[in-house]
Write a protein that holds these residues in place. Structure first.
Motif, short mmCIF file in Angstrom:
data_model
loop_
_atom_site.label_atom_id
_atom_site.label_comp_id
_atom_site.label_asym_id
_atom_site.label_seq_id
_atom_site.Cartn_x
_atom_site.Cartn_y
_atom_site.Cartn_z
N VAL A 60 -11.56 1.59 10.06
CA VAL A 60 -11.05 0.56 9.14
C VAL A 60 -9.86 -0.18 9.75
CG1 VAL A 60 -11.91 1.58 7.02
CG2 VAL A 60 -9.74 2.36 7.94
N SER A 61 -9.85 -0.33 11.05
CA SER A 61 -8.75 -1.02 11.72
C SER A 61 -8.97 -2.53 11.74
CB SER A 61 -8.59 -0.49 13.14
OG SER A 61 -9.77 -0.75 13.87
N ILE A 62 -7.94 -3.25 12.11
CA ILE A 62 -8.01 -4.71 12.27
C ILE A 62 -7.55 -5.02 13.68
CG2 ILE A 62 -6.97 -6.89 11.55
CD1 ILE A 62 -6.76 -5.86 8.79
N SER A 101 -15.68 -7.46 14.23
CA SER A 101 -14.33 -7.92 14.55
C SER A 101 -13.94 -9.04 13.59
CB SER A 101 -14.27 -8.42 15.98
OG SER A 101 -12.98 -8.91 16.27
N GLN A 102 -12.81 -8.88 12.91
CA GLN A 102 -12.33 -9.89 11.97
C GLN A 102 -10.82 -9.77 11.84
OE1 GLN A 102 -14.10 -12.32 10.15
NE2 GLN A 102 -12.03 -13.04 9.74
N SER A 103 -10.11 -10.86 12.06
CA SER A 103 -8.67 -10.89 11.85
C SER A 103 -8.39 -11.14 10.37
CB SER A 103 -8.02 -12.00 12.67
OG SER A 103 -8.22 -11.77 14.04
N SER A 104 -7.21 -10.73 9.91
CA SER A 104 -6.86 -10.94 8.51
C SER A 104 -6.39 -12.37 8.30
CB SER A 104 -5.79 -9.95 8.06
OG SER A 104 -4.60 -10.17 8.79
N PHE A 105 -6.59 -12.89 7.10
CA PHE A 105 -6.21 -14.27 6.79
C PHE A 105 -4.72 -14.39 6.58
CE2 PHE A 105 -5.52 -17.70 3.68
CZ PHE A 105 -6.00 -18.76 4.42
N PHE A 129 -9.19 -2.49 4.84
CA PHE A 129 -8.93 -2.57 6.27
C PHE A 129 -7.47 -2.94 6.50
CE2 PHE A 129 -13.35 -3.56 5.55
CZ PHE A 129 -14.01 -2.82 6.52
N SER A 130 -6.81 -2.26 7.43
CA SER A 130 -5.40 -2.53 7.69
C SER A 130 -5.10 -2.43 9.17
CB SER A 130 -4.53 -1.54 6.91
OG SER A 130 -3.17 -1.80 7.15
N ILE A 131 -4.05 -3.12 9.59
CA ILE A 131 -3.66 -3.13 10.99
C ILE A 131 -3.05 -1.79 11.41
CG2 ILE A 131 -1.31 -4.02 10.73
CD1 ILE A 131 -2.11 -6.00 13.05
N PHE A 172 0.84 -1.19 0.00
CA PHE A 172 0.00 0.00 0.00
C PHE A 172 0.87 1.24 0.00
CE2 PHE A 172 0.56 -1.55 4.30
CZ PHE A 172 1.01 -0.44 4.99
N THR A 173 0.28 2.36 -0.44
CA THR A 173 1.00 3.63 -0.46
C THR A 173 0.87 4.37 0.86
OG1 THR A 173 -0.93 4.69 -1.45
CG2 THR A 173 0.79 3.91 -2.95
N SER A 174 -0.29 4.25 1.50
CA SER A 174 -0.52 4.85 2.82
C SER A 174 -1.61 4.06 3.53
CB SER A 174 -0.95 6.32 2.68
OG SER A 174 -2.17 6.41 2.00
N CYS A 175 -1.63 4.15 4.84
CA CYS A 175 -2.66 3.46 5.62
C CYS A 175 -4.00 4.16 5.43
CB CYS A 175 -2.29 3.46 7.09
SG CYS A 175 -0.90 2.40 7.47
N PRO A 176 -5.07 3.41 5.18
CA PRO A 176 -6.37 4.05 5.07
C PRO A 176 -6.83 4.56 6.43
CG PRO A 176 -6.60 1.68 5.04
CD PRO A 176 -5.13 1.97 5.02
#
Length: 99
Positions: free
Chosen positions: A66-68, A75-79, A58-60, A32-36
């Protein structure tokens, strides 16, 4: 006789064919270029573009909406590692007036 010809032909085809390449750029959404910082910022993920403010990226490294793992949807963790995409296909509202 036909089966005897089929065997060498199929072995030659296995040797000639190559592995398939991944046609999806940045399929794990990790580049990514920047965090959303809010919804609809898919353009910050390299190789992806939004259409009518959807989907959501969504990003950590992002703040709450839009957090993780906790975000505005639940609530959802990334795969894979630190990012994923999501979209709402239907939103039900109890405020809709029926004529």
């Amino acid at each position: 006789m036909k089966s005897l010809l089929f065997l060498p032909f199929s072995l030659c085809m296995v040797l000639v064919t190559e592995a398939q390449t991944n046609l999806v750029p940045n399929g794990s959404f990790e580049e990514f270029t920047s965090c959303p910082w809010t919804t609809g910022q898919v353009d910050s993920c390299i190789g992806w573009h939004n259409v009518l403010n959807t989907p959501d990226y969504f990003s950590i490294c992002s703040p709450y909406p839009v957090s993780i793992p906790i975000n505005f949807v639940g609530s959802q963790s990334s795969f894979h590692e630190n990012s994923y995409m999501g979209l709402l296909t239907y939103v039900w509202s109890s405020f809709v007036s029926i004529p």
